[in-house]
Enzyme design. Structure first.
Site, short mmCIF file in Angstrom:
data_model
loop_
_atom_site.label_atom_id
_atom_site.label_comp_id
_atom_site.label_asym_id
_atom_site.label_seq_id
_atom_site.Cartn_x
_atom_site.Cartn_y
_atom_site.Cartn_z
N ARG A 212 0.87 -1.18 0.00
CA ARG A 212 0.00 0.00 0.00
C ARG A 212 0.90 1.23 0.00
O ARG A 212 1.91 1.27 0.70
CB ARG A 212 -0.91 0.03 1.24
CG ARG A 212 -2.10 -0.93 1.18
CD ARG A 212 -3.12 -0.55 0.10
NE ARG A 212 -4.24 -1.48 0.04
CZ ARG A 212 -4.30 -2.56 -0.75
NH1 ARG A 212 -3.30 -2.85 -1.55
NH2 ARG A 212 -5.38 -3.32 -0.75
N GLU B 196 -2.78 7.26 -5.13
CA GLU B 196 -3.12 6.55 -6.38
C GLU B 196 -4.59 6.65 -6.76
O GLU B 196 -4.93 6.52 -7.94
CB GLU B 196 -2.73 5.07 -6.28
CG GLU B 196 -3.56 4.25 -5.31
CD GLU B 196 -3.15 2.77 -5.32
OE1 GLU B 196 -1.95 2.48 -5.17
OE2 GLU B 196 -4.05 1.92 -5.45
P1 NAI Z 1 -1.45 -11.29 5.04
O1 NAI Z 1 -2.50 -10.78 5.97
O2 NAI Z 1 -1.48 -12.72 4.61
O3 NAI Z 1 0.00 -11.02 5.67
C1 NAI Z 1 0.41 -9.78 6.16
C2 NAI Z 1 1.59 -10.03 7.09
O4 NAI Z 1 2.10 -8.75 7.49
C3 NAI Z 1 1.22 -10.79 8.39
O5 NAI Z 1 2.11 -11.85 8.59
C4 NAI Z 1 1.35 -9.73 9.48
O6 NAI Z 1 1.75 -10.27 10.73
C5 NAI Z 1 2.43 -8.84 8.88
N1 NAI Z 1 2.49 -7.49 9.43
C6 NAI Z 1 1.50 -6.75 9.98
N2 NAI Z 1 1.98 -5.54 10.33
C7 NAI Z 1 3.30 -5.53 10.02
C8 NAI Z 1 4.35 -4.57 10.15
N3 NAI Z 1 4.13 -3.35 10.66
N4 NAI Z 1 5.58 -4.91 9.70
C9 NAI Z 1 5.82 -6.13 9.15
N5 NAI Z 1 4.87 -7.06 9.01
C10 NAI Z 1 3.63 -6.77 9.44
O7 NAI Z 1 -1.51 -10.31 3.78
P2 NAI Z 1 -1.05 -10.63 2.28
O8 NAI Z 1 -2.11 -11.38 1.57
O9 NAI Z 1 0.33 -11.20 2.31
O10 NAI Z 1 -1.03 -9.17 1.65
C11 NAI Z 1 -0.15 -8.17 2.12
C12 NAI Z 1 -0.59 -6.84 1.55
O11 NAI Z 1 -0.39 -6.83 0.14
C13 NAI Z 1 -2.09 -6.53 1.70
O12 NAI Z 1 -2.40 -6.01 2.98
C14 NAI Z 1 -2.32 -5.51 0.62
O13 NAI Z 1 -2.08 -4.23 1.15
C15 NAI Z 1 -1.24 -5.85 -0.43
N6 NAI Z 1 -1.80 -6.36 -1.68
C16 NAI Z 1 -1.42 -5.76 -2.85
C17 NAI Z 1 -1.90 -6.22 -4.06
C18 NAI Z 1 -1.48 -5.60 -5.36
O14 NAI Z 1 -2.13 -5.83 -6.39
N7 NAI Z 1 -0.39 -4.86 -5.41
C19 NAI Z 1 -2.88 -7.31 -4.12
C20 NAI Z 1 -3.15 -7.92 -2.84
C21 NAI Z 1 -2.64 -7.43 -1.66
#
Ligand code: NAI
Length: 328
Positions: free
Chosen positions: A232, A261
């Site tokens: 993000r 964005e």
């Molecule tokens: P997820 O929920 O499976 O994993 C997120 C991880 O980040 C968790 O392990 C959590 O403990 C960790 N986390 C939370 N706060 C943190 C911090 N301050 N520092 C380090 N780690 C932290 O989420 P997923 O599916 O891996 O997605 C991650 C992000 O990717 C989403 O939240 C979304 O913003 C973004 N995304 C982007 C897309 C794109 O098209 N560019 C598409 C889908 C998701």
């Protein structure tokens, strides 16, 4: 249900029509906002994406209009005021994981492009310029990479990086036991930033980590390191990242997301004057690569998004437990 679907492009309409399980769909091209919330009257549910904004004022109107459900066709929900949703009695469901490989593969595409400069080489050779000046990269084999967040996408990226022979370290407040068993070492944010030549962000945006990459944390980076953000835009303080790029402290930047964005992405602005000074400045750097939130955009992910969106809608109608509900 009668579902109003906002922020739709042709490809959204195609997949959401093909996978429809019998709902009455209305497509709107524009993102949901306070200005157009009156369009939601007469619907039961809304289907929203990353740049639709539903704050407390919008939720007050949605409640008046009888909306009972929000179907997010994305994983992130930072654009939705969950407290206001609960106060309005509106359930919010999301698609928690849809092909994390799609985003992880795009992150690797950004690393490879910035490193080996294939975008520049392509343009050069098409013009008959076969010079290699300025195209030198570095081996990924043995390179140290910091993963910030090791959830679904971070984990998929870990496996890609291991395939390239990278040395991976991670920071996540909730370390993943399966990855630790495979040898992944976790450290503090400062520790992993200090050791890496590539830093890739894979955590959700929450108020606590807004602008987590800023002038202070950038000081931990190795000189010349690469920063990749496919998560993000609000995770990075863009003016402070620009300062680090100008000084050469940050060597490369690849972003698939940008804090402002919503005014730009998913639309063609090529015939307009660019008024966003920050992105204009970013576009001027030879070592910056910008894509317009396309990490998720594969056929496989679109099928999964549409499938889960309708199974969420159908679970709500059937009154069965809502596995993908998000709440405060
Ligand atoms: P997820 O929920 O499976 O994993 C997120 C991880 O980040 C968790 O392990 C959590 O403990 C960790 N986390 C939370 N706060 C943190 C911090 N301050 N520092 C380090 N780690 C932290 O989420 P997923 O599916 O891996 O997605 C991650 C992000 O990717 C989403 O939240 C979304 O913003 C973004 N995304 C982007 C897309 C794109 O098209 N560019 C598409 C889908 C998701």
């Amino acid at each position: 249900m009668k579902i109003a679907i906002f922020s739709t492009c042709n490809y959204d309409q195609q997949f959401l029509t093909d996978f429809n399980t019998g709902h009455e769909l209305s497509f709107f091209a524009e993102p949901l906002s306070l200005q157009n919330v009156m369009l939601t009257k007469g619907f039961d549910a809304l289907c929203l994406f990353v740049n639709d904004h539903a704050n407390a004022q919008v939720f007050a109107k949605l409640e008046e209009n009888g909306i009972r459900l929000i179907l997010l066709r994305c994983a992130g929900f930072n654009n939705i005021d969950l407290t206001a949703a609960a106060a309005a009695g509106i359930k919010v469901l999301r698609v928690p994981a849809y092909s994390p490989q799609a985003v992880a593969e795009h992150a690797m595409a950004m690393v490879l492009t910035l490193n080996r400069k294939t975008h520049k080489a392509h343009n050069r050779t098409r013009e008959g310029n076969f010079s290699l000046e300025g195209l030198m990269g570095f081996n990924l084999h043995g390179a140290k990479v910091a993963l910030i967040g090791t959830g679904n996408i971070g984990k998929a990226f870990y496996h890609i990086l291991k395939g390239f022979g990278c040395q991976v370290m991670a920071y996540d407040p909730k370390p993943d036991q399966e990855l630790m068993a495979k040898g992944l070492q976790y450290g503090t944010l400062a520790e992993v930033l200090a050791d890496a030549v590539i830093v890739s962000l894979h955590c959700p945006l929450v108020p606590e980590n807004h602008h987590m990459i800023n002038s202070t944390t950038l000081q931990f980076f190795k000189k010349g390191a690469m920063l990749i953000n496919t998560s993000r835009g609000g995770l990075i303080n863009t003016p402070e990242v620009i300062t680090a790029l100008k000084s050469g402290h940050l060597g490369y930047l690849g972003i698939d997301v940008y804090e402002q964005e919503s005014k730009l992405f998913f639309a063609d602005h090529s015939a307009e004057i660019m008024t966003d000074e920050l992105i204009a400045r970013l576009m001027s750097f030879p070592n910056v690569l910008i894509t317009a939130h396309q990490g998720f955009f594969t056929k496989n992910a679109m099928e999964q998004i549409a499938g889960t969106t309708y199974s969420n809608a159908d679970a709500f109608v059937a009154g069965i437990p809502l596995a993908n509900e998000v709440y405060e």
